[in-house]
Design a protein around this motif. Structure first.
Motif, mmCIF file in Angstrom:
data_model
loop_
_atom_site.group_PDB
_atom_site.id
_atom_site.type_symbol
_atom_site.label_atom_id
_atom_site.label_comp_id
_atom_site.label_asym_id
_atom_site.label_seq_id
_atom_site.Cartn_x
_atom_site.Cartn_y
_atom_site.Cartn_z
ATOM 1 N N GLN A 118 64.872 0.860 -39.714
ATOM 2 C CA GLN A 118 65.218 2.086 -40.431
ATOM 3 C C GLN A 118 65.324 1.843 -41.931
ATOM 4 O O GLN A 118 65.052 2.741 -42.735
ATOM 5 N N GLN A 119 65.703 0.638 -42.309
ATOM 6 C CA GLN A 119 65.830 0.293 -43.725
ATOM 7 C C GLN A 119 64.530 -0.258 -44.319
ATOM 8 O O GLN A 119 64.493 -0.637 -45.482
ATOM 9 N N GLY A 120 63.479 -0.298 -43.507
ATOM 10 C CA GLY A 120 62.199 -0.815 -43.983
ATOM 11 C C GLY A 120 62.174 -2.330 -44.128
ATOM 12 O O GLY A 120 61.269 -2.877 -44.753
ATOM 13 N N ARG A 121 63.112 -2.999 -43.518
ATOM 14 C CA ARG A 121 63.197 -4.463 -43.608
ATOM 15 C C ARG A 121 62.461 -5.070 -42.408
ATOM 16 O O ARG A 121 63.027 -5.745 -41.565
ATOM 17 N N TYR A 122 61.159 -4.841 -42.388
ATOM 18 C CA TYR A 122 60.374 -5.177 -41.216
ATOM 19 C C TYR A 122 60.224 -6.683 -41.011
ATOM 20 O O TYR A 122 60.166 -7.151 -39.873
ATOM 21 N N LYS A 123 60.160 -7.444 -42.085
ATOM 22 C CA LYS A 123 60.025 -8.893 -41.944
ATOM 23 C C LYS A 123 61.242 -9.471 -41.235
ATOM 24 O O LYS A 123 61.119 -10.341 -40.361
ATOM 25 N N GLU A 124 62.422 -8.974 -41.580
ATOM 26 C CA GLU A 124 63.646 -9.446 -40.929
ATOM 27 C C GLU A 124 63.723 -8.945 -39.487
ATOM 28 O O GLU A 124 64.128 -9.681 -38.577
ATOM 29 N N ALA A 125 63.339 -7.690 -39.271
ATOM 30 C CA ALA A 125 63.313 -7.147 -37.911
ATOM 31 C C ALA A 125 62.363 -7.952 -37.034
ATOM 32 O O ALA A 125 62.642 -8.201 -35.848
ATOM 33 N N LEU A 126 61.256 -8.386 -37.624
ATOM 34 C CA LEU A 126 60.244 -9.131 -36.874
ATOM 35 C C LEU A 126 60.782 -10.475 -36.381
ATOM 36 O O LEU A 126 60.408 -10.946 -35.304
ATOM 37 N N GLU A 127 61.661 -11.074 -37.149
ATOM 38 C CA GLU A 127 62.251 -12.347 -36.717
ATOM 39 C C GLU A 127 63.014 -12.166 -35.412
ATOM 40 O O GLU A 127 62.876 -12.964 -34.469
ATOM 41 N N ILE A 128 63.829 -11.112 -35.336
ATOM 42 C CA ILE A 128 64.579 -10.846 -34.105
ATOM 43 C C ILE A 128 63.628 -10.415 -33.003
ATOM 44 O O ILE A 128 63.762 -10.817 -31.841
ATOM 45 N N TRP A 129 62.654 -9.609 -33.364
ATOM 46 C CA TRP A 129 61.701 -9.075 -32.398
ATOM 47 C C TRP A 129 60.948 -10.189 -31.666
ATOM 48 O O TRP A 129 60.824 -10.172 -30.432
ATOM 49 N N ARG A 130 60.450 -11.154 -32.421
ATOM 50 C CA ARG A 130 59.697 -12.240 -31.791
ATOM 51 C C ARG A 130 60.580 -13.081 -30.877
ATOM 52 O O ARG A 130 60.121 -13.593 -29.852
ATOM 53 N N TRP A 131 61.849 -13.202 -31.228
ATOM 54 C CA TRP A 131 62.806 -13.883 -30.365
ATOM 55 C C TRP A 131 63.017 -13.108 -29.071
ATOM 56 O O TRP A 131 63.110 -13.683 -27.983
ATOM 57 N N PHE A 132 63.078 -11.790 -29.164
ATOM 58 C CA PHE A 132 63.450 -10.908 -28.060
ATOM 59 C C PHE A 132 62.280 -10.580 -27.130
ATOM 60 O O PHE A 132 62.471 -10.308 -25.939
ATOM 61 N N LEU A 133 61.056 -10.613 -27.638
ATOM 62 C CA LEU A 133 59.914 -10.067 -26.910
ATOM 63 C C LEU A 133 59.713 -10.653 -25.514
ATOM 64 O O LEU A 133 59.417 -9.895 -24.581
ATOM 65 N N PRO A 134 59.854 -11.964 -25.294
ATOM 66 C CA PRO A 134 59.650 -12.458 -23.926
ATOM 67 C C PRO A 134 60.556 -11.774 -22.902
ATOM 68 O O PRO A 134 60.122 -11.466 -21.783
ATOM 69 N N LEU A 135 61.804 -11.502 -23.271
ATOM 70 C CA LEU A 135 62.701 -10.788 -22.366
ATOM 71 C C LEU A 135 62.328 -9.317 -22.246
ATOM 72 O O LEU A 135 62.418 -8.723 -21.167
ATOM 73 N N LEU A 136 61.900 -8.718 -23.341
ATOM 74 C CA LEU A 136 61.541 -7.300 -23.318
ATOM 75 C C LEU A 136 60.385 -7.021 -22.362
ATOM 76 O O LEU A 136 60.268 -5.919 -21.819
ATOM 77 N N ARG A 137 59.545 -8.015 -22.142
ATOM 78 C CA ARG A 137 58.430 -7.847 -21.210
ATOM 79 C C ARG A 137 58.917 -7.537 -19.795
ATOM 80 O O ARG A 137 58.193 -6.929 -18.996
ATOM 81 N N LEU A 138 60.141 -7.932 -19.471
ATOM 82 C CA LEU A 138 60.672 -7.677 -18.127
ATOM 83 C C LEU A 138 60.803 -6.190 -17.840
ATOM 84 O O LEU A 138 60.856 -5.783 -16.672
ATOM 85 N N TYR B 108 66.012 -16.213 -20.157
ATOM 86 C CA TYR B 108 67.362 -15.979 -20.673
ATOM 87 C C TYR B 108 67.904 -17.246 -21.341
ATOM 88 O O TYR B 108 68.506 -17.175 -22.426
ATOM 89 N N GLY B 109 67.707 -18.388 -20.708
ATOM 90 C CA GLY B 109 68.188 -19.642 -21.279
ATOM 91 C C GLY B 109 67.535 -19.951 -22.613
ATOM 92 O O GLY B 109 68.204 -20.388 -23.569
ATOM 93 N N GLU B 110 66.237 -19.721 -22.705
ATOM 94 C CA GLU B 110 65.533 -19.955 -23.964
ATOM 95 C C GLU B 110 66.053 -19.021 -25.051
ATOM 96 O O GLU B 110 66.194 -19.419 -26.216
ATOM 97 N N ALA B 111 66.331 -17.785 -24.673
ATOM 98 C CA ALA B 111 66.861 -16.826 -25.648
ATOM 99 C C ALA B 111 68.239 -17.254 -26.140
ATOM 100 O O ALA B 111 68.538 -17.180 -27.345
ATOM 101 N N MET B 112 69.075 -17.698 -25.234
ATOM 102 C CA MET B 112 70.413 -18.125 -25.635
ATOM 103 C C MET B 112 70.366 -19.378 -26.511
ATOM 104 O O MET B 112 71.141 -19.513 -27.466
ATOM 105 N N ASN B 113 69.446 -20.283 -26.203
ATOM 106 C CA ASN B 113 69.350 -21.530 -26.973
ATOM 107 C C ASN B 113 68.823 -21.303 -28.384
ATOM 108 O O ASN B 113 69.089 -22.119 -29.280
ATOM 109 N N SER B 114 68.085 -20.218 -28.582
ATOM 110 C CA SER B 114 67.511 -19.950 -29.905
ATOM 111 C C SER B 114 68.040 -18.647 -30.506
ATOM 112 O O SER B 114 67.420 -18.070 -31.403
ATOM 113 N N ARG B 115 69.196 -18.192 -30.009
ATOM 114 C CA ARG B 115 69.748 -16.916 -30.449
ATOM 115 C C ARG B 115 69.990 -16.912 -31.952
ATOM 116 O O ARG B 115 70.501 -17.888 -32.520
ATOM 117 N N ILE B 116 69.645 -15.827 -32.588
ATOM 118 C CA ILE B 116 69.704 -15.711 -34.043
ATOM 119 C C ILE B 116 71.093 -15.262 -34.483
ATOM 120 O O ILE B 116 71.697 -14.386 -33.856
#
Length: 303
Positions: A225-245, A288-296
């Motif tokens: 919403q703030q147009g901070r897409y580069k920062e959003a992308l960092e979280i997004w790439r972390w989250f995407l494997p779980l989002l596929r579920l 889930y384990g990979e996400a927790m180990n690399s949580r931002i």
């Protein structure tokens, strides 16, 4: 009609006891926790909430329990997924009496409607309630696509005000805004294309995996919403494997099992949904384990 159609709205699970009965206390605890972690709305009795595995009376119990704990703190929507238009009209009336803020309305279940029949279904329900309605358009799952011409017809119903866009085709978002401007609030309804959808202008995200990681979901929304897409992308790439579920046939079981891993709920589902196999569980545990180990550390974004 004063809903703020904006933000992250988790489609929440319905919790069950070991004897297969409703666990309303656990469900309320889960909702309270999500609200405390910043979500903007709650949707009960959707697909993730196992709507079609609940009796009519149970659906109303879940809605009432949710209304009690939400207590106006955020927007509360209920899914309306019934086998007939008459049943859907009746549910809308009962949900309105309980005090929900709006409905997420699905086409008739079991029978695969034509587009004309789906339009009629949405019209009839809209005319039997004063509640604002979000059209859930998911042709992948329900076999009928309410396209632009259909939405043109439904635009005549004043209380049809939002769309959960789940065609998986992000081009539809631009087409909706080009055709209707701001007549409808458009939400992304597919977890693994949410960031792209936010960049294209959707006002909200209806999510399954937000039940597991609500703070990260809200952070992605706020940054976009703030147009901070580069920062959003960092979280997004972390989250995407779980989002596929959220995009596979066992999405409900996967989300509930991930909730259990996170200490947020139980994996129990009602048949015909069965618990994941050991191989399936191992796959979810790995993600889930990979996400927790690399949580931002979200504090660095200053949100």
């Amino acid at each position: 009609m004063s809903i703020n159609w904006k933000g992250v709205f988790p489609a929440v699970t319905t919790q069950f006891k070991a004897d297969d009965s409703l666990d309303l206390t656990a469900t309320q605890h889960m909702l309270d926790q999500l609200i405390g972690e910043g979500v903007h709305g709650i949707i009960v009795c959707g697909t993730v909430g196992e709507n079609c595995s609940l009796s009519g009376a149970e659906k109303l119990q879940v809605v009432a329990a949710a209304q009690e704990v939400v207590a106006g703190r955020v927007t509360l929507l209920s899914g309306a997924a019934e086998t007939t238009t008459a049943f859907a009209k009746d549910f809308a009336v009962q949900a309105e009496k309980i005090g929900v803020d709006g409905l997420m309305l699905l086409p008739g279940m079991v029978y695969r409607s034509t587009e004309r029949e789906a339009i009629h279904h949405f019209q009839q329900v809209a005319r039997h309630t004063a509640l604002p309605i979000m059209v859930y358009n998911n042709p992948v799952t329900y076999g009928v696509d309410l396209g632009l011409d259909s939405m043109e017809i439904l635009a005549a119903e004043k209380n049809i005000v939002a769309i959960k866009e789940s065609t998986t085709d992000t081009r539809r978002i631009t087409e909706l805004y080009t055709r209707f401007d701001d007549r409808f609030s458009v939400f992304c309804g597919v977890d693994d294309i949410a960031l792209e959808s936010l960049m294209l202008g959707v006002t909200g995200w209806i999510s399954g995996l937000t039940n597991v990681f609500p703070q990260e979901s809200v952070a992605i929304f706020k940054l976009a919403q703030q147009g901070r897409y580069k920062e959003a992308l960092e979280i997004w790439r972390w989250f995407l494997p779980l989002l596929r579920l959220d995009t596979i046939p066992t999405l409900v079981q996967c989300i509930k099992f991930a909730e259990q891993l996170a200490g947020r709920g139980s994996e129990r589902t009602r048949a015909p949904r069965l618990a994941l196999t050991n191989i399936e569980k191992a796959s979810v545990e790995k993600l889930y384990g990979e996400a927790m180990n690399s949580r931002i550390d979200l504090s660095k974004f200053g949100l």
